[in-house]
Scaffold this motif. Structure first.
Motif, PDB file in Angstrom:
ATOM      1  N   GLU A 107      -7.626  -0.193  -0.331  1.00 56.96           N
ATOM      2  CA  GLU A 107      -7.991  -1.562  -0.489  1.00 56.96           C
ATOM      3  C   GLU A 107      -6.748  -2.222   0.196  1.00 56.96           C
ATOM      4  O   GLU A 107      -5.606  -2.074  -0.170  1.00 56.96           O
ATOM      5  CB  GLU A 107      -8.084  -2.164  -1.629  1.00 56.96           C
ATOM      6  CG  GLU A 107      -8.788  -3.622  -1.651  1.00 56.96           C
ATOM      7  CD  GLU A 107      -9.257  -4.150  -2.986  1.00 56.96           C
ATOM      8  OE1 GLU A 107      -8.958  -5.140  -3.170  1.00 56.96           O
ATOM      9  OE2 GLU A 107     -10.068  -3.469  -3.787  1.00 56.96           O
ATOM     10  N   CYS A 108      -6.945  -3.024   1.251  1.00 56.03           N
ATOM     11  CA  CYS A 108      -5.793  -3.619   2.056  1.00 56.03           C
ATOM     12  C   CYS A 108      -6.072  -5.082   2.223  1.00 56.03           C
ATOM     13  O   CYS A 108      -7.244  -5.569   2.217  1.00 56.03           O
ATOM     14  CB  CYS A 108      -5.661  -3.125   3.387  1.00 56.03           C
ATOM     15  SG  CYS A 108      -5.215  -1.324   3.430  1.00 56.03           S
ATOM     16  N   ASP A 109      -5.219  -5.864   2.554  1.00 53.06           N
ATOM     17  CA  ASP A 109      -5.186  -7.338   2.797  1.00 53.06           C
ATOM     18  C   ASP A 109      -5.031  -7.553   4.069  1.00 53.06           C
ATOM     19  O   ASP A 109      -3.955  -7.130   4.739  1.00 53.06           O
ATOM     20  CB  ASP A 109      -4.408  -8.272   1.867  1.00 53.06           C
ATOM     21  CG  ASP A 109      -4.796  -8.350   0.567  1.00 53.06           C
ATOM     22  OD1 ASP A 109      -6.135  -8.256   0.260  1.00 53.06           O
ATOM     23  OD2 ASP A 109      -3.903  -8.247  -0.418  1.00 53.06           O
ATOM     24  N   VAL A 110      -5.931  -8.271   4.833  1.00 50.90           N
ATOM     25  CA  VAL A 110      -5.742  -8.808   6.397  1.00 50.90           C
ATOM     26  C   VAL A 110      -4.548  -9.638   6.399  1.00 50.90           C
ATOM     27  O   VAL A 110      -4.634 -10.678   5.810  1.00 50.90           O
ATOM     28  CB  VAL A 110      -6.942  -9.156   7.044  1.00 50.90           C
ATOM     29  CG1 VAL A 110      -6.597  -9.890   8.238  1.00 50.90           C
ATOM     30  CG2 VAL A 110      -7.779  -7.740   6.978  1.00 50.90           C
ATOM     31  N   LEU A 111      -3.669  -9.472   7.086  1.00 46.71           N
ATOM     32  CA  LEU A 111      -2.489 -10.613   7.439  1.00 46.71           C
ATOM     33  C   LEU A 111      -2.721 -11.301   8.612  1.00 46.71           C
ATOM     34  O   LEU A 111      -2.313 -12.640   8.509  1.00 46.71           O
ATOM     35  CB  LEU A 111      -1.095  -9.845   7.658  1.00 46.71           C
ATOM     36  CG  LEU A 111      -0.783  -8.958   6.256  1.00 46.71           C
ATOM     37  CD1 LEU A 111       0.495  -8.197   6.543  1.00 46.71           C
ATOM     38  CD2 LEU A 111      -0.604  -9.711   5.141  1.00 46.71           C
ATOM     39  N   THR A 167      -2.032  -4.832   5.272  1.00 52.70           N
ATOM     40  CA  THR A 167      -0.840  -4.079   4.426  1.00 52.70           C
ATOM     41  C   THR A 167      -1.810  -3.652   3.192  1.00 52.70           C
ATOM     42  O   THR A 167      -2.934  -4.243   2.557  1.00 52.70           O
ATOM     43  CB  THR A 167       0.293  -5.224   4.001  1.00 52.70           C
ATOM     44  OG1 THR A 167       1.071  -4.553   3.022  1.00 52.70           O
ATOM     45  CG2 THR A 167      -0.635  -6.232   3.288  1.00 52.70           C
ATOM     46  N   ASP A 168      -1.165  -2.624   2.562  1.00 55.69           N
ATOM     47  CA  ASP A 168      -1.881  -2.032   1.338  1.00 55.69           C
ATOM     48  C   ASP A 168      -0.858  -2.394   0.203  1.00 55.69           C
ATOM     49  O   ASP A 168      -0.931  -1.891  -0.827  1.00 55.69           O
ATOM     50  CB  ASP A 168      -2.137  -0.496   1.336  1.00 55.69           C
ATOM     51  CG  ASP A 168      -0.696   0.026   1.741  1.00 55.69           C
ATOM     52  OD1 ASP A 168       0.312  -0.354   1.745  1.00 55.69           O
ATOM     53  OD2 ASP A 168      -1.043   1.448   1.682  1.00 55.69           O
ATOM     54  N   HIS A 169       0.324  -3.188   0.476  1.00 56.60           N
ATOM     55  CA  HIS A 169       1.269  -3.781  -0.347  1.00 56.60           C
ATOM     56  C   HIS A 169       2.322  -2.838  -0.878  1.00 56.60           C
ATOM     57  O   HIS A 169       2.862  -3.076  -1.830  1.00 56.60           O
ATOM     58  CB  HIS A 169       0.623  -4.453  -1.661  1.00 56.60           C
ATOM     59  CG  HIS A 169      -0.003  -5.701  -1.224  1.00 56.60           C
ATOM     60  ND1 HIS A 169       0.467  -6.974  -0.845  1.00 56.60           N
ATOM     61  CD2 HIS A 169      -1.420  -5.823  -1.109  1.00 56.60           C
ATOM     62  CE1 HIS A 169      -0.567  -7.804  -0.414  1.00 56.60           C
ATOM     63  NE2 HIS A 169      -1.675  -7.209  -0.562  1.00 56.60           N
ATOM     64  N   SER A 170       2.203  -1.388  -0.313  1.00 51.82           N
ATOM     65  CA  SER A 170       3.080  -0.614  -0.449  1.00 51.82           C
ATOM     66  C   SER A 170       4.341  -0.961  -0.036  1.00 51.82           C
ATOM     67  O   SER A 170       4.321  -1.735   1.024  1.00 51.82           O
ATOM     68  CB  SER A 170       2.616   0.912  -0.181  1.00 51.82           C
ATOM     69  OG  SER A 170       2.592   0.895   1.429  1.00 51.82           O
TER      70      SER A 170
END
Length: 73
Positions: free
Chosen positions: A3-7, A23-26
């Motif tokens: 799961e990722c967030d579109v920036l 990003t996957d926030h890693s």
């Protein structure tokens, strides 16, 4: 599945492609969040992300990422 967030998204008139930054926030070894960019076709029933391997595209994306970084500090 990750799961990722579109920036951000952007279109390039030079390549005639659309791009998405996400990003996957890693966290990378430098302590910053990992951000990825892929090309995609904005029209169609299924979103398929495409790898970017062309040097000119990679340079253009690098410039967009630097600008995004500056705007979000």
């Amino acid at each position: 599945i990750v799961e990722c967030d579109v920036l951000f998204t952007f279109d390039s008139e030079d390549t005639m492609k659309s791009y998405v930054g996400y990003t996957d926030h890693s966290i990378a070894s430098n302590g910053r969040k990992n951000v990825y960019v892929s090309a995609f076709q904005p029209f169609g029933s299924k979103l398929v992300l495409e790898d970017v391997t062309d040097e000119l595209e990679l340079q253009m994306i690098s410039e967009v990422l630097m600008k995004f970084d500056e705007e979000n500090r």
